[in-house]
Design a protein around this motif. Structure first.
Motif, PDB file in Angstrom:
ATOM      1  N   ILE A 156       0.869  -0.946  -0.074  1.00  0.00           N
ATOM      2  CA  ILE A 156       0.123   0.025  -0.051  1.00  0.00           C
ATOM      3  C   ILE A 156       1.037   1.296  -0.050  1.00  0.00           C
ATOM      4  N   GLN A 157       0.756   2.118  -0.884  1.00  0.00           N
ATOM      5  CA  GLN A 157       1.438   3.495  -0.848  1.00  0.00           C
ATOM      6  C   GLN A 157       0.255   4.171  -0.142  1.00  0.00           C
ATOM      7  N   SER A 158       0.795   4.654   1.172  1.00  0.00           N
ATOM      8  CA  SER A 158      -0.157   5.145   2.290  1.00  0.00           C
ATOM      9  C   SER A 158      -0.177   6.670   1.736  1.00  0.00           C
ATOM     10  N   GLU A 159      -1.084   7.187   2.737  1.00  0.00           N
ATOM     11  CA  GLU A 159      -1.279   8.834   2.511  1.00  0.00           C
ATOM     12  C   GLU A 159      -0.212   9.422   3.384  1.00  0.00           C
ATOM     13  N   SER A 160       0.529   8.815   4.409  1.00  0.00           N
ATOM     14  CA  SER A 160       1.409   9.584   5.130  1.00  0.00           C
ATOM     15  C   SER A 160       2.239   8.565   5.642  1.00  0.00           C
ATOM     16  N   GLU A 161       3.234   8.650   6.110  1.00  0.00           N
ATOM     17  CA  GLU A 161       4.062   7.896   7.196  1.00  0.00           C
ATOM     18  C   GLU A 161       3.435   7.275   8.369  1.00  0.00           C
ATOM     19  N   ILE A 162       2.653   8.359   8.846  1.00  0.00           N
ATOM     20  CA  ILE A 162       1.905   7.874   9.843  1.00  0.00           C
ATOM     21  C   ILE A 162       0.935   6.740   9.510  1.00  0.00           C
ATOM     22  N   ALA A 163       0.248   6.968   8.565  1.00  0.00           N
ATOM     23  CA  ALA A 163      -0.764   5.988   8.025  1.00  0.00           C
ATOM     24  C   ALA A 163      -0.103   4.470   7.805  1.00  0.00           C
ATOM     25  N   ALA A 164       1.142   4.789   7.360  1.00  0.00           N
ATOM     26  CA  ALA A 164       1.820   3.546   6.882  1.00  0.00           C
ATOM     27  C   ALA A 164       2.028   2.710   8.266  1.00  0.00           C
ATOM     28  N   ILE A 165       2.600   3.426   9.214  1.00  0.00           N
ATOM     29  CA  ILE A 165       2.692   2.522  10.331  1.00  0.00           C
ATOM     30  C   ILE A 165       1.669   1.998  11.191  1.00  0.00           C
ATOM     31  N   HIS A 166       0.707   2.900  11.049  1.00  0.00           N
ATOM     32  CA  HIS A 166      -0.610   2.154  11.720  1.00  0.00           C
ATOM     33  C   HIS A 166      -1.348   1.131  10.979  1.00  0.00           C
ATOM     34  N   MET A 167      -0.961   1.120   9.405  1.00  0.00           N
ATOM     35  CA  MET A 167      -1.279  -0.033   8.902  1.00  0.00           C
ATOM     36  C   MET A 167      -0.478  -1.170   9.225  1.00  0.00           C
ATOM     37  N   ILE A 168       0.844  -1.008   9.289  1.00  0.00           N
ATOM     38  CA  ILE A 168       1.566  -2.289   9.570  1.00  0.00           C
ATOM     39  C   ILE A 168       1.155  -2.697  11.021  1.00  0.00           C
ATOM     40  N   ILE A 169       0.779  -1.903  11.887  1.00  0.00           N
ATOM     41  CA  ILE A 169       0.253  -2.335  12.975  1.00  0.00           C
ATOM     42  C   ILE A 169      -0.888  -3.198  12.997  1.00  0.00           C
TER      43      ILE A 169
END
Ligand SMILES: Cc1ncc(C[n+]2csc(CCOP(=O)(O)OP(=O)(O)O)c2C)c(N)n1
Ligand code: SF4
Lengths: 352, 258
Positions: free
Chosen positions: A52-65
């Protein structure tokens, strides 16, 4: 096994996929874009792979969570400013005891900084980075082969200790090409009991970082601390290079350690007995090994592409045991081995 | 023998809510749990509670749950759903959580058309932190951080989530309801059921906004809070279906059934 010539960023991505990483989320930032792009290209060909290309780094880390909570092997990557944004999630992963691998291909800072290689994020990486009483295991690879090996090991350690593991490299490591061999990944050991998959007919589970009762929260903190102690006792890694007869030792990690090796060659050619102590795990810092070395060597120089961060760990280790000098080039400047050799030659003459 | 006509939903634990009397969270929890029971999805559902008054929702829902950081629910839910596409994943969020700190995560999860369900509690304030201004606070509404009332020049305007999100092509079902009367509670339950069914059928992103009383921070009693929703809040936030891509698409040439 065949050697494959690849760039650092691609090696990390390939090693992750081979290690069973099946969920990657990331947001573009130089100098690590090739990693994200490699994942985009290759995850879709892996059964069960998600990119997933996330909308931000914040979103990315919470997606992997979220993905990690289901028991999937997960990774995200970024560079310095983006890693600052991920800290909320990294702290959460530590609190919730969720495994995952976070890659930081460091660039010059602070602030937006620049896109040149630097090592200014050592404090952030090794001191936890986010809020609260926690630690992150941090690898500081110095060769492409180590990028491959340590990326795979990072997933195993993350599972073993149920904690986030960071790979801390810099723009130079990310862009550099070297031939590598991908080792065979170990079979995964991670208990179903930690995975959220829906309660089925059984009891429901929950994962949370919120613990309102102070005594309970304290107990959770101590529980994490006991785990970190075990990590300190069992997981430190370091390399010693030409320290057998050394009278002067450089302490450096990552790209700085590569430069140091070049400097050591020049210095040795001129008869100066210089060696290298290279921490491979930055947290836990290989403190005991470094102190042991000070039994026979009394002159050390810490070399970093920063104003002096690992220097503090070296001081904590060696203060009172040996002389500690420092040379640093922050802001994205990559000094040559010749420059470092000159600096060391000056100190070498003055050594005890 | 007496026939049991009302009981605790299976998907709610035997726990006493910490919510204030008259709070909408309690009602919505129950509705979500009833829907999960009725759709028989308790065993495959994973919920994501927020930071907000509902932060302890995992103590109430008897389904697997992972608490998200403030505003990040839809990102966490995305990670879960993409890893386990056959599970039913819902994010439960307040207005500060969804429309302020987490607007990026919710907006982009919606825009990607993640096949998840968002239960969105709009109570026009930050409940948990003591009644500060939320993105959905009414103009002129007094809160602890808008002591003179929300000022359009300084504080901007109430954010209309349903109106905004229904514009996104990634969204499938979006409805705004309330829980201030028995009839509206029944209606909300139907909406929640539709949203979960939308996900079960693999149709994509669904969001149900619920205008929800917060008597404590509105400084009204429970009955007046319900009235305030009718008289003030629903004027700014009209109830209704904002997006319904579930309705069967008529094939060309098909006659209207009359
Ligand atoms: C990063 C971060 N910032 C702030 C908070 C404090 N906080 C917790 S809940 C909340 C707002 C809750 O309001 P809302 O989302 O509207 O939910 P409600 O409590 O009204 O149900 C805030 C600001 C937090 N937990 N994390
Ligand atoms: S403060 Fe408001 S939202 Fe929070 S529990 Fe009380 S009534 Fe409900």
């Amino acid at each position: 096994m065949n050697k494959i010539l690849m760039s650092g960023n691609n090696i990390i991505a390939e090693a992750a996929i081979r290690a069973g990483c099946r969920f990657y989320a990331g947001y573009p930032i130089t100098p690590q874009n090739e990693l994200t792009e490699y994942m985009a290209e290759h995850m879709r060909n892996v059964p069960g792979g998600v990119f997933i290309q996330s909308e931000s780094e914040i979103a990315a880390i919470h997606m992997i969570i979220g993905a990690s909570a289901t028991g999937t092997r997960v990774m995200t990557s970024s560079s310095s400013p983006g890693i600052s944004l991920k800290q909320e999630g990294i702290s959460s992963m530590a609190a919730c005891e969720l495994p995952g691998v976070i890659v930081n291909i460091m660039r010059g800072g602070p602030g937006l900084g620049n896109i040149r290689p630097a090592q200014g994020d050592y404090f952030q990486a090794t001191r936890g980075g986010g809020h609260g009483d926690y630690r992150t295991i941090v690898y500081g690879p110095a060769t492409c082969q180590e990028l491959a090996d340590l990326t795979m090991d990072a997933f195993d350690l993350a599972d073993k200790y149920r904690t986030p593991v960071m790979i801390l490299a810099d723009g130079m490591m990310g862009q550099m090409m070297e031939p590598v061999i991908f080792k065979k990944p170990k079979p995964r050991k991670y208990s179903e009991k930690f995975m959220l998959k829906g309660a089925g007919a059984g009891k429901s589970k929950f994962i949370r970082g919120l613990i309102l009762d102070a005594i309970e929260m304290e107990e959770h903190n101590w529980k994490l601390e006991r785990k970190y102690k075990i990590i300190v006792d069992n997981e430190t890694l370091h390399e010693e290079h030409r320290t057998d007869d050394a009278e002067f030792v450089i302490v450096a990690y990552g790209t700085a350690a590569r430069i140091a090796k070049g400097a050591i060659k020049r210095l040795r050619d001129n008869g100066m007995k210089v060696g290298l102590f290279r921490p491979i795990t930055l947290w836990p810092f290989p403190e005991l090994k470094l102190r042991a070395l000070s039994g026979k060597v009394k002159n050390f120089l810490v070399f970093e592409m920063s104003t002096g961060q690992m220097l503090e760990d070296v001081r904590l280790t060696l203060q009172g045991y040996a002389n500690i000098e420092f040379h640093g080039r922050p802001g994205g400047v990559v000094p040559t081995p010749a420059e470092l050799a000159n600096v060391i030659a000056r100190h070498y003459d003055k050594k005890d | 023998m007496a026939k049991k006509v009302f009981g605790r939903p299976k998907s709610l634990k035997e726990a006493i809510y910490h919510y204030c009397p008259g709070c909408g969270h309690s009602i919505v929890h129950r509705l979500v749990a009833e829907v999960i029971d009725e759709l028989d999805i308790r065993g495959i559902t994973i919920g994501v509670p927020p930071a907000g008054c509902a932060v302890l929702a995992y103590n109430y829902f008897d389904v697997d749950m992972i608490e998200a950081q403030h505003g990040r629910g839809p990102a966490t839910a995305t990670g879960i759903k993409r890893s386990l596409p056959d599970r039913i994943v819902f994010s439960y969020q307040g207005d500060g959580d969804l429309a302020a700190i987490g607007i990026a995560e919710s907006f982009h999860a919606a825009n990607r058309g993640e096949n998840i369900t968002v239960i969105f509690i709009n109570n026009a304030v930050y409940g948990m932190t003591g009644g500060q201004m939320a993105p959905t606070t009414m103009l002129e509404q007094k809160t602890t951080t808008t002591p003179a009332g929300r000022n359009r020049t300084l504080d901007g305007y109430p954010v209309k989530v349903c109106e905004l999100f229904s514009q996104l092509r990634g969204t499938t079902y979006i409805e705004r309801c309330t829980v201030n009367s028995p009839a509206s509670v029944n209606k909300t339950k139907k909406a929640i059921k539709k949203a979960f069914q939308c996900q079960i059928d693999g149709k994509g992103f669904s969001l149900i906004e619920i205008l929800s009383p917060c008597p404590t921070n509105w400084k009204l009693n429970a009955i007046d809070s319900c009235k305030w929703i009718d008289e003030v809040m629903s004027k700014e936030f009209p109830l209704g279906v904002f997006k319904d891509n579930l309705a069967p698409v008529k094939k060309t040439g098909e006659a209207d059934p009359c």
